[in-house]
Enzyme design. Sequence first.
Site, PDB file in Angstrom:
ATOM      1  N   VAL A  32       0.810  -1.222   0.000  1.00 28.88           N
ATOM      2  CA  VAL A  32       0.000   0.000   0.000  1.00 28.88           C
ATOM      3  C   VAL A  32       0.843   1.272   0.000  1.00 28.88           C
ATOM      4  CG1 VAL A  32      -2.007  -1.079   1.073  1.00 28.88           C
ATOM      5  CG2 VAL A  32      -0.244  -0.022   2.524  1.00 28.88           C
ATOM      6  N   SER A  91      -5.041   3.686  16.920  1.00 28.56           N
ATOM      7  CA  SER A  91      -4.688   2.820  18.041  1.00 28.56           C
ATOM      8  C   SER A  91      -4.652   3.645  19.318  1.00 28.56           C
ATOM      9  CB  SER A  91      -3.306   2.189  17.811  1.00 28.56           C
ATOM     10  OG  SER A  91      -2.811   1.567  18.982  1.00 28.56           O
ATOM     11  N   TYR A 129       5.319   4.086  15.692  1.00 30.24           N
ATOM     12  CA  TYR A 129       3.938   3.593  15.613  1.00 30.24           C
ATOM     13  C   TYR A 129       2.956   4.593  16.220  1.00 30.24           C
ATOM     14  CZ  TYR A 129       0.153   0.105  16.036  1.00 30.24           C
ATOM     15  OH  TYR A 129      -1.046  -0.599  15.943  1.00 30.24           O
TER      16      TYR A 129
END
Length: 255
Positions: free
Chosen positions: A66, A144, A156
């Site tokens: 992606v 998240s 992240y």
Amino acid sequence: MSTTQGGTRAAIVTGAARGIGAGVAKRLAQEGFDVAVFDLDEAQTKDTVAAVEAAGRRGLGVGVDVSDPDAVEQSVAKVAEQLGPPLVLVNNAGITRDNLLFKMSLEDWDRVMAVHLRGAFLMSKATQKYMVEAKWGRIVNLSSTSALGNRGQANYSAAKAGLQGFTRTLAIELGPFGITVNAIAPGFIATAMTEATAERLGITFEQMKQAASQNIPVRRVGEPEDVAQAVAFFVDERSGFVNGQILYVSGGPNV
């Protein structure tokens, strides 16, 4: 509702070979969508595609990175040709490259940003034209609880927080065209990714889940189906007035 005058609506779920993505793809099939299952390795999508087809819908496995713009354009065009215009997009593809800041390599920073942020950008850009033309669409981004900060996850956490800003901005830009954009921020979800973390920490997955559940008000960890339930709400025809929202699916409040 998943049908239009032209027939059944098509959905794309990225990172759907396993875990949360697979759970979401299966649920969308149950909701009546045909589902394109995107993942790095097309061969790995077979089980999810089979589950989609077992639910009576058409499934399509597509191998795609992606973060690769050409691959994304070609893959989305393939979906439009074989399943119809993709009017639902779930940006779920993600990786972790955890480390403390002083140990984190530039490569690990860049790769996490590429998959989460660049990937969501490219996928959203490639699909929005179909949604604008149809005057209806749904984009759901997977953030998240780590967006609130988490030791050892500077890359992240930054990526997942970035997805929240991305979500709110797209909601403003695309809302006038009948397209809603929302995000889901899961807490601890039992997947192969979290199981790998337990192995890296030198404990069993059961020990990890038991320890995590003690800090969750509902006293259990999440399952992919918990996230899939939230996705089903956001993509529903009747959720058109819910736009630009971040829903924490984590078993309790987040501060």
